[in-house]
Each structure stands twice: as structure tokens, then as C-alpha cells.
Design a protein around this motif. Structure first.
Motif, mmCIF file in Angstrom:
data_model
loop_
_atom_site.group_PDB
_atom_site.id
_atom_site.type_symbol
_atom_site.label_atom_id
_atom_site.label_comp_id
_atom_site.label_asym_id
_atom_site.label_seq_id
_atom_site.Cartn_x
_atom_site.Cartn_y
_atom_site.Cartn_z
ATOM 1 N N PHE A 282 39.229 18.533 10.647
ATOM 2 C CA PHE A 282 38.623 18.163 11.919
ATOM 3 C C PHE A 282 37.186 18.687 11.951
ATOM 4 C CE2 PHE A 282 42.486 17.513 14.938
ATOM 5 C CZ PHE A 282 42.921 16.493 14.095
ATOM 6 N N LYS A 283 36.233 17.785 12.143
ATOM 7 C CA LYS A 283 34.832 18.157 12.251
ATOM 8 C C LYS A 283 34.338 17.802 13.647
ATOM 9 C CE LYS A 283 33.900 17.580 7.319
ATOM 10 N NZ LYS A 283 33.016 16.983 6.278
ATOM 11 N N ILE A 284 33.699 18.755 14.282
ATOM 12 C CA ILE A 284 33.341 18.615 15.695
ATOM 13 C C ILE A 284 31.833 18.705 15.848
ATOM 14 C CG2 ILE A 284 33.637 19.580 18.003
ATOM 15 C CD1 ILE A 284 36.337 20.700 16.979
ATOM 16 N N LEU A 285 31.278 17.766 16.605
ATOM 17 C CA LEU A 285 29.842 17.744 16.883
ATOM 18 C C LEU A 285 29.611 18.115 18.350
ATOM 19 C CD1 LEU A 285 26.958 17.145 15.954
ATOM 20 C CD2 LEU A 285 27.310 14.761 16.664
ATOM 21 N N SER B 289 36.949 9.455 8.135
ATOM 22 C CA SER B 289 36.531 9.139 6.773
ATOM 23 C C SER B 289 37.704 9.371 5.840
ATOM 24 C CB SER B 289 35.342 10.008 6.349
ATOM 25 O OG SER B 289 35.090 9.889 4.962
ATOM 26 N N VAL B 290 38.154 8.298 5.191
ATOM 27 C CA VAL B 290 39.248 8.421 4.232
ATOM 28 C C VAL B 290 38.796 9.250 3.044
ATOM 29 C CG1 VAL B 290 40.771 7.143 2.687
ATOM 30 C CG2 VAL B 290 40.243 6.227 4.954
ATOM 31 N N GLU B 291 37.557 9.032 2.587
ATOM 32 C CA GLU B 291 37.050 9.741 1.410
ATOM 33 C C GLU B 291 37.028 11.246 1.620
ATOM 34 O OE1 GLU B 291 35.585 7.281 2.944
ATOM 35 O OE2 GLU B 291 35.630 5.606 1.523
ATOM 36 N N ASP B 292 36.670 11.682 2.821
ATOM 37 C CA ASP B 292 36.583 13.116 3.106
ATOM 38 C C ASP B 292 37.850 13.671 3.760
ATOM 39 O OD1 ASP B 292 33.986 13.077 2.141
ATOM 40 O OD2 ASP B 292 33.121 12.680 4.116
ATOM 41 N N ASP B 293 38.846 12.799 3.986
ATOM 42 C CA ASP B 293 40.070 13.208 4.686
ATOM 43 C C ASP B 293 39.703 13.964 5.965
ATOM 44 O OD1 ASP B 293 42.812 13.491 5.174
ATOM 45 O OD2 ASP B 293 42.869 15.457 4.190
ATOM 46 N N ALA B 294 38.809 13.348 6.743
ATOM 47 C CA ALA B 294 38.258 14.042 7.905
ATOM 48 C C ALA B 294 38.303 13.151 9.142
ATOM 49 C CB ALA B 294 36.813 14.467 7.637
ATOM 50 N N VAL B 295 38.473 13.801 10.269
ATOM 51 C CA VAL B 295 38.398 13.159 11.583
ATOM 52 C C VAL B 295 37.248 13.810 12.340
ATOM 53 C CG1 VAL B 295 39.573 12.687 13.752
ATOM 54 C CG2 VAL B 295 40.867 12.693 11.622
ATOM 55 N N TYR B 296 36.435 12.999 12.989
ATOM 56 C CA TYR B 296 35.223 13.485 13.641
ATOM 57 C C TYR B 296 35.360 13.384 15.157
ATOM 58 C CZ TYR B 296 33.444 12.967 8.905
ATOM 59 O OH TYR B 296 33.275 13.058 7.547
ATOM 60 N N TRP B 297 34.944 14.457 15.828
ATOM 61 C CA TRP B 297 35.056 14.552 17.276
ATOM 62 C C TRP B 297 33.714 14.956 17.883
ATOM 63 C CZ3 TRP B 297 40.082 13.728 19.222
ATOM 64 C CH2 TRP B 297 41.120 13.777 18.270
ATOM 65 N N ALA B 298 33.534 14.670 19.158
ATOM 66 C CA ALA B 298 32.382 15.151 19.921
ATOM 67 C C ALA B 298 32.889 15.993 21.075
ATOM 68 C CB ALA B 298 31.544 13.990 20.449
#
Length: 440
Positions: free
Chosen positions: A100-103, A159-168
């Protein structure tokens, strides 16, 4: 596409340098990829067709939302939201897959780092978004006495490549984080400043800009939609922030993110080879741009172009030709997600009657005068200056309060006028008309 015709954008010398485009002698391009979301429309009666041939406008081509995963996919909004709740309840580790990546944003400004910018053939813009982990988000909010809850996070994409979900998420209420963020060389940067600081050849940074624009638009919409317009009760976010719903069980009104369409048009006098440009009272001296206006209920895009042109300048237009569209999350704060829809409009009358309540001035300008202004405006220098300022802000050399400085095109005062930079659809409209015959 009418008659199967195609047309290609040509631009000024300084814009060519910024976009890394070929010189004027080879400025006409092969047909663009059909996947580009700005299709070419042209007249069926011989009206010159002009269109854009860039990869995309600023704030378009968001790399993490090009395709929404199906609900059963662990990266989909629904699955990611369930995973988020599980992590926050400590049922699964905060660092477990997916990542999980959060902006964070503060009052519409995204968190930015000047340490994490990826290179793109040596053309990096020098900045990247300041993504933080879910654990870091929790620790930063704890410093201001707050706690992470699932309602504070809005799904941006995956992003499937980074196995990541992005949040704000919105950090507007957390005002005591400057010292902690400063140690990491992170700062909240005004989105318009980032737009100007982005090198158009840096496709990675252009994607980051699109993500930031999407995040700001969503968070601003959530901020202004906290109450139901039907029964006045509070609304709550649903489906990972994709919509809101009234909390009143007898109402349960569903509310979806709004988009405010704006028509922007370059009005052309074909007989005298001139274009109609206007000035608003808020513009700095010598700045001119296209006419623009919001659509009204019950009218088509073409009708909006005709009405706005007549209301603001008294000019009647006939044929209206579509050019391209651009998301615009840096407009009025009360309208966080404008969609600029660009047109060429061909004048049937020439006498200008300016509505002073709308415009300061409107004048016809010859093609040669417009070309000269485009040539003398150094957009590349403006981009470099803005990028240097972003780096200083990230390194805390300058205060964030200095971000309102002038970021217009630099021309040394040589030109009698200048236009919005290549980040704006107004520039693309003006430039493509000015150079439409070059190379023929």
C-alpha cells in the motif's frame, strides 16, 4: 473521423525544445497511435483540420488507472479496501502484500520528494511524488494526534508490476509535521507549480503529475460533498472512496465525483488569417489566451462554444471543430475536476463587442504576430526555473508560502504578448493554428 482525414500538431521553436520535438523543417509527424484519447475531428467542407500529436495533455494518461481490475482481483478497489480494513485492524501485517502506497495532500498540494525521481533518458524533471507506507502514514498522523481509518483513504489505482495499491489521504489538519517531513526532504508543493516544473519529455513525471491531479480532484470532491444535498444529513465514503452515500437510512442518496465541463475555443477569421485572443483582468501584462466558459444545462458542447463566444465578444461563429480535451484539476477550488474541451470556431462576423464583466479585452491577432510571440517565449527556461524552485522547496531552502510566484513564460520582454505554456490546452490550440501550414 470525417473523411478519414488526419492532421498533426506543429509548435513553436521554444516549445519544440521543451517537448524534444523535431525542428520546424520536419515538424509534421506520422499518424499518431490510435490508442491516444484525443481523436482527430475535421470538417467535411474543406475547413482546415488541426489536431494534437503529443502523447497526452498534462494531467491525462494516468498510469495507475488505465484499467480497473475486476472485483475478484486483489488489486481492485473492493478487494483493496477489505485488505486495508484487515491491516488497520491488525489482522494482517501492515507491510504484507499487496504493498500500500499513500500520497498525502495538504489543502490540495501533494507531498513531493526530490530524491525519488526516476530517470528517463537523462530528461528527469527532478521530482517525484512523496509516497509513504501505511505504517509511515499511521506514525505521521499519530504525531498530530490523529489515527488512520479506512474512511481517510481514497483509492487511486494499482500496479500489477509493482504489486501495489495507491491511495490518497488529506493531511490538511496535520500542521505540525514540517520538521519530520523536512528530515526526509519532503514538502507539499502547489500542483500548478509542479505542472510547470514537469519536463514534457519525462514520461514518468508526466504520469506522476496525472496521478497527483487525480488525487487532488478526488479529495477536493470528498471535502465539498460531506453533506447530502437532498436531506442535509452527513454523507460517508463508499467503495474505497469512489462514491459517497447519505448516512440517513431513509434517504441513502448516492453521490458520485463531479466533472465540470468547460469549452475552450480559438476563434478563427479565415478570410484575414487571424485568431481572436482575449485578456482577463487577473492576467499579468501582455498575457493573452483563448476564450473559455462553462457549459450550461441542456446545451451541447458546440452550442456552448457559440453562446460563450457571442456573449463575451459579440462574434458569431459557424462551424465548430473539436480539437482535444484535458483534465484540469488546477482551476477553481470549488470546482476540483474541470474538463477542458478544446475547439476551433470559425467566425461569421468580425466586429468585437467585449463584455467587460467577463473580459478586459479581446482582439484579432495575425498568424505572423502569434508565431513571433510563440518563438520569443522560452518555455524551456520557465520549466527549468520552476523545477529548480521545486527542488529548493523540497530541501526547505524556500518557504512553501513563496510558491505563488510568477511562473509565466520567460521572454525577456521581447514579445508584445505571450500565451499559457505548453502544459495548457490553450497553448496547443494557439500553436497548432499558428503553424498549421508550415512544412506543406
Amino acid at each position: 473521423m470525417a473523411n478519414g482525414a488526419r492532421a498533426f500538431l506543429t509548435v513553436s521553436k521554444s516549445t519544440s525544445r521543451l517537448l524534444r520535438l523535431p525542428p520546424a523543417s520536419s515538424r509534421f509527424f506520422p499518424p499518431f497511435n490510435s490508442s491516444f484519447n484525443g481523436a482527430t475531428f475535421c470538417s467535411s467542407t474543406g475547413t482546415p483540420s488541426m489536431s494534437i500529436n503529443l502523447q497526452s495533455h498534462a494531467f491525462a494518461r494516468n498510469p495507475i488507472r488505465s484499467k480497473t481490475p475486476k472485483p475478484e482481483n486483489p488489486l481492485s478497489p473492493d478487494s483493496s479496501f477489505e485488505s486495508l480494513k484487515s491491516k488497520l485492524l491488525a489482522k494482517t501485517p501492515l507491510l504484507s502484500s499487496p504493498d500500500f502506497k499513500i500520497l498525502p495532500f495538504r489543502k490540495g498540494w501533494p507531498l513531493v520528494s526530490c530524491n525519488g525521481g526516476k530517470r528517463n533518458g537523462g530528461l528527469a524533471s527532478g521530482w517525484g511524488l512523496g509516497w509513504i507506507s501505511l505504517a509511515d502514514c499511521a506514525s505521521l498522523l499519530a504525531l498530530s494526534g490523529s489515527k488512520v481509518t479506512e474512511d481517510l483513504l481514497v483509492y487511486l489505482g494499482s500496479s500489477v508490476e509493482d504489486d501495489a495499491v495507491y491511495w490518497a489521504t488529506d493531511f490538511s489538519g496535520a500542521d505540525n509535521l514540517d520538521a519530520e517531513l523536512g528530515q526526509r526532504k519532503l514538502n507539499f508543493i502547489e500542483l500548478r507549480m509542479l505542472m510547470v516544473a514537469t519536463n514534457w519529455s519525462d514520461t514518468w513525471a508526466m504520469g506522476q503529475l496525472a496521478i497527483a491531479g487525480h488525487g487532488r480532484a478526488l479529495l477536493d470532491w470528498h471535502r465539498t460533498s460531506r453533506f447530502c444535498g437532498h436531506c442535509r444529513e452527513r454523507t460517508v465514503p463508499m467503495e474505497a472512496g469512489k462514491r459517497r452515500e447519505c448516512s440517513n437510512q431513509s434517504c441513502k442518496l448516492r453521490i458520485f465525483p463531479r466533472v465540470d465541463p468547460v469549452v475552450i475555443m480559438l476563434v478563427i477569421d479565415q478570410e484575414n488569417d487571424r485568431a481572436l485572443l482575449s485578456r482577463q483582468s487577473r492576467y499579468v501584462p501582455r498575457k493573452w489566451s483563448c476564450l473559455a466558459g462553462f457549459m450550461e444545462p441542456g446545451e451541447s458542447l458546440e452550442e456552448a462554444v457559440i453562446r460563450e463566444t457571442l456573449e463575451e465578444t459579440g462574434i458569431e461563429v459557424g462551424k465548430v471543430v473539436y480539437h482535444s480535451s484535458q483534465p484540469w484539476p488546477v482551476g477553481r477550488s470549488t470546482m476540483p475536476c474541470q474538463l477542458m474541451v478544446g475547439f476551433f470556431a470559425y467566425a461569421k462576423s468580425l466586429d468585437i463587442k467585449v463584455d467587460k464583466a467577463e473580459l478586459e479585452d479581446a482582439q484579432w491577432h495575425t498568424r505572423e504576430d502569434v508565431k513571433k510571440a510563440l518563438t520569443l517565449s522560452d518555455y524551456e527556461k520557465t520549466q527549468r526555473s520552476a523545477a529548480a524552485k521545486v527542488e529548493q522547496l523540497c530541501n526547505r531552502v524556500e518557504s512553501r508560502h513563496s510558491q505563488s510566484a510568477d511562473i509565466n513564460a520567460e521572454d525577456g520582454g521581447l514579445a508584445s504578448m505571450f500565451f499559457p505554456g505548453p502544459h495548457a490546452i490553450a497553448h496547443q490550440l494557439i500553436s497548432s493554428w499558428a503553424y498549421q501550414d508550415d512544412g506543406k
